[in-house]
Every structure is written in structure tokens, then in C-alpha cells.
Write a protein that holds these residues in place. Sequence first.
Motif, PDB file in Angstrom:
ATOM      1  N   PHE A   1       0.818  -1.226   0.000  1.00 33.20           N
ATOM      2  CA  PHE A   1       0.000   0.000   0.000  1.00 33.20           C
ATOM      3  C   PHE A   1       0.843   1.263   0.000  1.00 33.20           C
ATOM      4  O   PHE A   1       0.336   2.343  -0.311  1.00 33.20           O
ATOM      5  CB  PHE A   1      -0.948   0.004   1.206  1.00 33.20           C
TER       6      PHE A   1
ATOM      7  N   PRO B   1      -4.196  -3.050   9.834  1.00 32.35           N
ATOM      8  CA  PRO B   1      -2.952  -3.619  10.348  1.00 32.35           C
ATOM      9  C   PRO B   1      -1.897  -2.521  10.440  1.00 32.35           C
ATOM     10  O   PRO B   1      -1.585  -1.885   9.440  1.00 32.35           O
ATOM     11  CB  PRO B   1      -2.572  -4.681   9.308  1.00 32.35           C
ATOM     12  N   SER B   2      -1.379  -2.283  11.642  1.00 27.52           N
ATOM     13  CA  SER B   2      -0.640  -1.042  11.876  1.00 27.52           C
ATOM     14  C   SER B   2       0.761  -1.253  12.427  1.00 27.52           C
ATOM     15  O   SER B   2       1.011  -2.175  13.209  1.00 27.52           O
ATOM     16  CB  SER B   2      -1.423  -0.172  12.861  1.00 27.52           C
TER      17      SER B   2
ATOM     18  N   ASN C   1      -1.426   4.639   8.249  1.00 32.02           N
ATOM     19  CA  ASN C   1      -2.654   4.168   7.628  1.00 32.02           C
ATOM     20  C   ASN C   1      -3.869   4.428   8.516  1.00 32.02           C
ATOM     21  O   ASN C   1      -4.906   4.882   8.040  1.00 32.02           O
ATOM     22  CB  ASN C   1      -2.523   2.662   7.360  1.00 32.02           C
TER      23      ASN C   1
ATOM     24  N   ALA D   1       6.743  -5.435   8.532  1.00 36.93           N
ATOM     25  CA  ALA D   1       6.513  -4.008   8.257  1.00 36.93           C
ATOM     26  C   ALA D   1       5.750  -3.348   9.414  1.00 36.93           C
ATOM     27  O   ALA D   1       5.540  -2.147   9.426  1.00 36.93           O
ATOM     28  CB  ALA D   1       5.750  -3.824   6.952  1.00 36.93           C
ATOM     29  N   MET D   2       5.327  -4.175  10.373  1.00 36.13           N
ATOM     30  CA  MET D   2       4.620  -3.645  11.540  1.00 36.13           C
ATOM     31  C   MET D   2       5.456  -3.772  12.810  1.00 36.13           C
ATOM     32  O   MET D   2       4.944  -3.578  13.911  1.00 36.13           O
ATOM     33  CB  MET D   2       3.278  -4.380  11.713  1.00 36.13           C
TER      34      MET D   2
ATOM     35  N   HIS E   1       0.453  -9.432   7.234  1.00 35.96           N
ATOM     36  CA  HIS E   1      -0.091  -8.167   7.759  1.00 35.96           C
ATOM     37  C   HIS E   1      -1.607  -8.126   7.616  1.00 35.96           C
ATOM     38  O   HIS E   1      -2.325  -7.798   8.557  1.00 35.96           O
ATOM     39  CB  HIS E   1       0.542  -6.985   7.026  1.00 35.96           C
TER      40      HIS E   1
ATOM     41  N   THR F   1      -2.616  -5.073   3.034  1.00 40.84           N
ATOM     42  CA  THR F   1      -1.605  -4.048   2.755  1.00 40.84           C
ATOM     43  C   THR F   1      -0.485  -4.515   1.833  1.00 40.84           C
ATOM     44  O   THR F   1       0.256  -3.684   1.318  1.00 40.84           O
ATOM     45  CB  THR F   1      -1.007  -3.530   4.070  1.00 40.84           C
TER      46      THR F   1
HETATM   47  C1  PLP Z   1       4.078  -0.187   6.233  1.00 44.04           C
HETATM   48  C2  PLP Z   1       3.213  -1.377   6.287  1.00 44.04           C
HETATM   49  C3  PLP Z   1       2.233  -1.561   7.293  1.00 44.04           C
HETATM   50  C4  PLP Z   1       2.055  -0.597   8.432  1.00 44.04           C
HETATM   51  O1  PLP Z   1       1.493   0.612   8.021  1.00 44.04           O
HETATM   52  P1  PLP Z   1       1.579   1.901   8.957  1.00 44.04           P
HETATM   53  O2  PLP Z   1       0.969   2.996   8.169  1.00 44.04           O
HETATM   54  O3  PLP Z   1       3.044   2.118   9.227  1.00 44.04           O
HETATM   55  O4  PLP Z   1       0.838   1.592  10.188  1.00 44.04           O
HETATM   56  C5  PLP Z   1       1.407  -2.669   7.223  1.00 44.04           C
HETATM   57  N1  PLP Z   1       1.560  -3.592   6.248  1.00 44.04           N
HETATM   58  C6  PLP Z   1       2.486  -3.464   5.286  1.00 44.04           C
HETATM   59  C7  PLP Z   1       2.612  -4.514   4.253  1.00 44.04           C
HETATM   60  C8  PLP Z   1       3.347  -2.356   5.256  1.00 44.04           C
HETATM   61  O5  PLP Z   1       4.280  -2.251   4.301  1.00 44.04           O
END
Ligand code: PLP
Length: 437
Positions: A106, A247-248, A253, A301-302, A357, A382
Motif C-alpha cells: 500500500f 494492520p498497523s 494508515n 513491516a509492523m 499483515h 496491505t
Molecule cells: C508499512 C506497512 C504496514 C504498516 O502501516 P503503517 O501505516 O506504518 O501503520 C502494514 N503492512 C504493510 C505490508 C506495510 O508495508
Amino acid sequence: MIGFVSTRGNDRASFREAVLSGLASDGGLYVPERIPVWKKGDLKPFQSRPYHELAHFILQPYMKGHIGESDSLSICRDAFDFPVPLVHLYDNLFALELFHGPSLAFKDFGARFLARVMGHFSRKEGMETLVLVATSGDTGSAVAQGFYRVPGIRVAVCYPSGKVSPLQEKQFATLGGNILALEVNGTFDDCQRLVKEAMVYPGLMEKFRVTTANSINVGRLLPQMVYYLYAWLNMPSQEKGLVVSVPSGNFGNLTAGLMAMRSGMPAERFVASTNVNRIFPEYLETGEYRPRASVSTLANAMDVGHPSNVERIMSLFSWNHEGISARIHGFSLNSDREILGAMEQLYRKCGYVADPHGAIGWAGLRPWLELNVNLQGFFLETAHPGKFFNDVARVVPELKMPHVLQESMQKELLSVKVEARLPEVVESILSFQPGRE
Ligand SMILES: *Cc1c(COP(=O)(O)O)cnc(C)c1O
């Protein structure tokens, strides 16, 4: 015109200044001083329109005075040129797939929009922009892919030699064009230091507007509001109570989702879904905010221990814990085993393959809809599950590697090797000739 203010209250900026500087001068993060509120009737006409038209409608007010109507429309058309499917999984539950852009995650939404806005200012002001990034993997690919081929911009990605996964390296070091990949003989910390030093190096500042496409840049946050509104408009009902699970990690997001709610999406509830790095869910439960070192998980990524956007969430709710916890519910899966379990359960239930995620997002949403059949909801998916091939294949053996990833594995690396010393990095940047491919 909508101005931007720092979360710490001691800085104001225009859209242009906020986007070009990234961080506010008092160390806070920029937020819009007001959020235009739309009625259902204003948004309904976009139900059957292409995504970029809604994006233009939502984002233009923030750019007004800096970027005109027709430029705003073409920035949005160019940035959001991939599908954004809202997939029905079962009952009242949907997945909003945000991984159909070039980096298969995303972060393309924010990076591609910011890139085109920066490119617009570069050309209008006759000053080429140099974007510097240090990466240990994922940031590099979203930024490099986002800025790839944007006129008026060149990018230098510094990464530690041998410390980035081969697949990730291929994502940003094979592009060519205006993207220079610098393979640094050193650590990720060296890369970060080099970028910091290069940002203020006179020989670069004379030639370029030097900046970084930091994930806290408000120019990455604003475009993320749009897909929430888009999903809501595409849900079967605009009347039913809505729950959205996000998912954060750094909470950009979720912040964007809350801004979408302020601008007119009637969400009853957001679920802040995390892995074991559950700093924010703990804050929601206890009122105590305790950032700390992060723990590594499958949903990497979280893996964030000091989530920077929490400051923005708090400022949106005037630092009122009661107000925040009335609207946002915390949820976490606290081990890799639970994450794999969620992926497997979802797959068994309806055949949907989620990435680690997204699976956390689903697990956070599911209980709400099971307890109340009058609710409907979506979670954000995401990343493409193929990006986490080895982990996802443990529960879905028939998973196939996406074509784009297979293709990129075949491509030749175009990185330039440098020692971890500023003069070498600067020299490589100055002698770089952006190609046309
Ligand atoms: C960056 C990311 C997140 C977390 O998003 P935030 O906006 O940092 O909370 C979740 N899933 C994936 C795949 C990401 O790359």
C-alpha cells in the motif's frame, strides 16, 4: 486554502512547505488545520467513477493555491493507475486490496502521489529535486518505484551491502532511469548517517533541492484517506454500521482512516490491529503510552516500537484518551504462530490468501462482525501475499510467486558500489547520468 500545523503547535506551513520540508521545525508532524467535510450526496456521484477522480475531488482542496485543477487531476490519474479492488470474502466482510501498485504494497499510494507533487514543484520552480533514502529493504522499494520516471526528480537509495534480501534489492536496484542505487560497504546505520550528512552538503544543495521522502511526510498521508472513502462507497450499504480494521506499525494508515472519518465516512469503529509490538493497543486499554524497542515478527513491516503517527492520532482527538478509545479498539496477535494460524483459518474459511499483515487485519475485524450481524466491515490487505512467499507458502502450499517478482529476479543489478564515506557518495550522485529507459 488549507494550511498545515504542527502537532506540537509551534509551526505553520503551506501545503508546498509542508510537503517539501517533511518534518515541522518544532520536531512535530504536520496535520491539516481543517478537514473539509463531505456529505453522502457529495460523494455518491463517485460510486461509479474511476478511483483517480475521487482522489482528485478529495485531495484538490489541500493543494489549492499551489496546484491547479487540471494539474491535480493529472497527478492523481498518473499516481493511481492501478486497480483498488474491494473483495467480498463472506457475509458482511470485505478485504480492501491495496497491493496492486508496482511495489505490491500500500505504500505505493503515498509514495506515488508525493513523487508527482514534488515533481510538479521541481518543474514549476526550475529546480531539480534530489531525494535521498537510506533503506534496509522495504522503504527503498516503495520510494524508488514511486519516484521512478517522474520528471524533475532523481533518487539516490543507499543500502547496506549484503544486508538486504535479494528480492528487495531487485525491487529498487534494477530500475535504472532516474534511480541511483548505492550499495554501501557498511551497515544500515552508516547509510542513515550518510544520507543525513548528504542532505546538508553544500555541493549537493547548490545543484538540487535535497530532500527525503520520509514516511511521516504529510504528502504521503493525505492520499491514503481516499481509499477508505472509496471502499465505503463500494460497500453494499452506506447505511449499515461500519467497522474498519487496519494492520498497523507506524500508524500512518490508521491516521489516514481517521481523517477519512472526519471528512465524512461514517465508521462506527476502527480496529488498530498489531503484532506483538502492541504499544498502541496497550495505550487504548490503560491510557499509558510506553514506546519501547521493537520485536521482530513475520509481519515485519509492523515491527515498530516508537510509532511516529500516534502523535497525529492524539492531536486529531485533542489528546483525549477517552475520545480516542471510544472510537478505536486495540487488537493484537502476539506470536508468529498466531499470525500463521490466522492466515490458515482465513484460507480454510473462504479460500482467501492473505499476507501476514492483512491476516492480522482480518483477525482484528472478524469478532466484531460475528457478534453483530448488523455490522459490515473491511480490513486493509496491505501487501501482496507473494511478497512473503516463504511464510505464506507454509500454510498455502499451492501459492504462486507473482509474475512481477519473478521477472524482477531475472533483472540485472545496476547498483554502484561505494565505501561508507561521504565524499564517495557525493561523487557518485554528482556523476550519475539519469537514463531514459
Ligand atoms: C508499512 C506497512 C504496514 C504498516 O502501516 P503503517 O501505516 O506504518 O501503520 C502494514 N503492512 C504493510 C505490508 C506495510 O508495508
